[in-house]
Design a protein around this motif. Structure first.
Motif, PDB file in Angstrom:
ATOM      1  N   ALA A  94       0.821  -1.215   0.000  1.00 54.86           N
ATOM      2  CA  ALA A  94       0.000   0.000   0.000  1.00 54.86           C
ATOM      3  C   ALA A  94       0.854   1.264   0.000  1.00 54.86           C
ATOM      4  O   ALA A  94       0.475   2.273  -0.590  1.00 54.86           O
ATOM      5  CB  ALA A  94      -0.931  -0.007   1.211  1.00 54.86           C
ATOM      6  N   GLU A  95       2.002   1.191   0.634  1.00 56.71           N
ATOM      7  CA  GLU A  95       2.904   2.342   0.663  1.00 56.71           C
ATOM      8  C   GLU A  95       3.356   2.725  -0.741  1.00 56.71           C
ATOM      9  O   GLU A  95       3.546   3.887  -1.054  1.00 56.71           O
ATOM     10  CB  GLU A  95       4.168   1.969   1.452  1.00 56.71           C
ATOM     11  N   ILE A 142       2.145   1.301  -3.939  1.00 52.74           N
ATOM     12  CA  ILE A 142       1.306   1.059  -5.113  1.00 52.74           C
ATOM     13  C   ILE A 142       0.120   2.007  -5.114  1.00 52.74           C
ATOM     14  O   ILE A 142      -0.576   2.121  -4.109  1.00 52.74           O
ATOM     15  CB  ILE A 142       0.775  -0.398  -5.076  1.00 52.74           C
ATOM     16  N   ASN A 143      -0.114   2.671  -6.249  1.00 47.98           N
ATOM     17  CA  ASN A 143      -1.232   3.618  -6.276  1.00 47.98           C
ATOM     18  C   ASN A 143      -2.378   3.156  -7.172  1.00 47.98           C
ATOM     19  O   ASN A 143      -3.074   3.951  -7.772  1.00 47.98           O
ATOM     20  CB  ASN A 143      -0.747   5.011  -6.666  1.00 47.98           C
ATOM     21  N   ILE A 144      -2.548   1.830  -7.253  1.00 50.99           N
ATOM     22  CA  ILE A 144      -3.749   1.284  -7.891  1.00 50.99           C
ATOM     23  C   ILE A 144      -4.425   0.360  -6.867  1.00 50.99           C
ATOM     24  O   ILE A 144      -3.781  -0.067  -5.902  1.00 50.99           O
ATOM     25  CB  ILE A 144      -3.435   0.523  -9.205  1.00 50.99           C
ATOM     26  N   PRO A 145      -5.698   0.053  -7.067  1.00 50.46           N
ATOM     27  CA  PRO A 145      -6.411  -0.756  -6.069  1.00 50.46           C
ATOM     28  C   PRO A 145      -5.887  -2.188  -5.985  1.00 50.46           C
ATOM     29  O   PRO A 145      -5.451  -2.742  -6.995  1.00 50.46           O
ATOM     30  CB  PRO A 145      -7.855  -0.764  -6.590  1.00 50.46           C
TER      31      PRO A 145
END
Lengths: 196, 251
Positions: free
Chosen positions: B70-71, B73-76
């Motif tokens: 999560a830190e 990656i900027n996709i779901p």
């Protein structure tokens, strides 16, 4: 200082990560004084409108948010809560923007939630969209939508055209998850921080 | 226009990717974070992490992995495998995942789907269903497809939608690993009976398989593992192909 409103919204962690990637100084807070003294406020939101409003009431944040005069960015349910009311749980919302949040039609051919990457339509020349081309994609996940109005600064088409982004005075809202929309989403968050 | 989604799936054991990968340009191909970053850069629309750890101790490593993904990656992304309580869901979402998928646990306790959906929202509740065609009907299987149940696939999927699922991830055990195409007929039937999105899984081998799963199979998203991990079909190439074939994809 940017303040992210802390009221247990589902995407808080994702928004925090997005701000960290942008190397933005921010604090997560539910303290009315901290929120009021912010340079800008980000109002996240995922989940149920009524549950989210209940949480804001419990924390005594309803009047705090309504009274803010600095730029405020509502994301997804955060945008919807800025409206007068929502069909989701028949919730009374913050009534900052005089609109009613409604649900996508019960149409067997239409998949709801509207989930995935979609482009924007009717994007206005607005600092929030600086450097963002109209054919870029954003990530949406929602079953309820804010209808088109004179407050719309961008729309999106899914069965019908609805408001993808709104502005009224110092209040801004985006229906899509900029925090999860790759580099373009990061650009939009950066625009809110640096261009508004 | 809403696009069809391409979703690489990473099998995770004890915090590491297990399916063999042969990327020369990755520092550590066994590190799910490195792989996830690569996929996100290449244009994957979402990611799925499936925890296949065998022991409780190994499973505890998933939270740290979710946090690290999560830190960066900027996709779901969705996390599945061994999720049977809303406490675990809460921990996974709080560490930064966007969705969780529940499979066997939903069969044993359908209420869990309602509980998660009510508490965290339908948008994060993916119900994964493994099924196999047995004597003329599709039967739901649990435990990675090894244990048959008496549940009929389509009515089970409808029940899961009623319980609050936001998406169905359907894997055809008959097609999984064959690389001969998705179960398009069953997928189309499922898609016509549900009003929530359907993710197709099992059988991807060629680019045309994805075209067919979106046209004939009426799926909203296509998921695959090995063809992406072994770079047999690079995601940018797949998406260009789909676009040329008239499928709406994000490029």
């Amino acid at each position: 200082m940017i303040v992210l409103i802390d009221y247990d919204a589902g995407n808080t962690c994702s928004v925090m990560n997005a701000l960290k990637r942008l190397e933005v100084d921010f604090v997560l807070s539910d303290d009315p004084e901290v929120i009021r003294s912010a340079e800008k406020v980000i109002f996240p939101g995922v989940g149920h409108a009524k549950a989210a409003m209940d949480s804001l009431r419990e924390k005594g944040l309803v009047e705090v948010i309504k009274g803010l005069t600095q730029p405020v960015l509502g994301i997804c349910v955060g945008m919807q809560l800025l409206c007068t009311s929502s069909k989701e749980g028949d919730a009374d919302c913050l009534d900052v923007i005089p609109l009613r949040v409604t649900k996508f039609d019960e149409n067997p051919a239409l998949k709801v939630p509207h989930m995935g990457w979609n482009t924007l339509t009717n994007v206005q020349d607005h600092p929030l969209f600086k450097g963002i081309e109209s054919e870029e994609y954003f990530y949406f996940v929602h079953s309820y939508y804010v209808p088109q109005s004179s407050y719309s600064i961008a729309d999106c088409e899914y069965d019908l055209e609805f408001s993808a982004a709104v502005q009224k005075d110092n209040f801004y809202g985006i229906q899509f998850h900029a925090e999860k929309s790759g580099p373009i989403g990061a650009q939009l968050l950066s625009n809110f921080i640096t261009q508004i | 226009m809403l696009t069809k989604r391409i979703i690489p799936c990473l099998d995770i054991k004890n915090g590491r990717t297990v399916k063999g990968v042969n990327f020369l340009n990755l520092r550590d191909a066994g590190d799910p974070v490195e792989l996830a970053k690569k996929y996100a850069l290449e244009g994957a629309d979402e990611l799925v992490f499936l925890d296949i750890s065998a022991t409780q101790e190994e499973r505890e490593t998933i939270y740290d992995l979710v946090y690290r993904v999560a830190e960066q990656i900027n996709i779901p992304f969705t996390v599945g495998g061994g999720i049977a309580s809303s406490d675990k869901v809460s921990k996974i979402l709080n560490n930064g995942a966007d969705k969780v998928s529940v499979n066997s646990a939903a069969v044993y306790n359908p209420q869990i789907v309602k509980e998660i959906s009510d508490k965290f929202g339908a948008q994060c509740m993916v119900v994964a269903i493994d099924a196999r065609h047995v004597d003329g009907q599709w039967l739901v299987h649990t435990h990675g497809g090894s244990k048959p149940t008496e549940l009929e696939l389509f009515s089970w999927a409808e029940k899961m939608e009623d319980m609050g699922a936001g998406e169905i991830l359907f894997t055809s055990m008959d097609h999984d690993g064959t690389k001969e195409g998705f179960a398009c007929e069953a997928l189309a039937e499922m898609s016509s009976r549900l009003t929530i999105p359907v993710i197709a899984s099992g059988g991807a081998g060629k680019m045309v398989d994805f075209k067919e799963v979106f046209t004939d199979g009426k799926a909203d998203a296509g998921l695959a593992a090995s063809i992406f991990h072994f770079n047999e079909i690079p995601i940018p190439e797949l998406k260009s192909y789909l676009k040329e074939e008239g499928i709406s994809v994000r490029i």
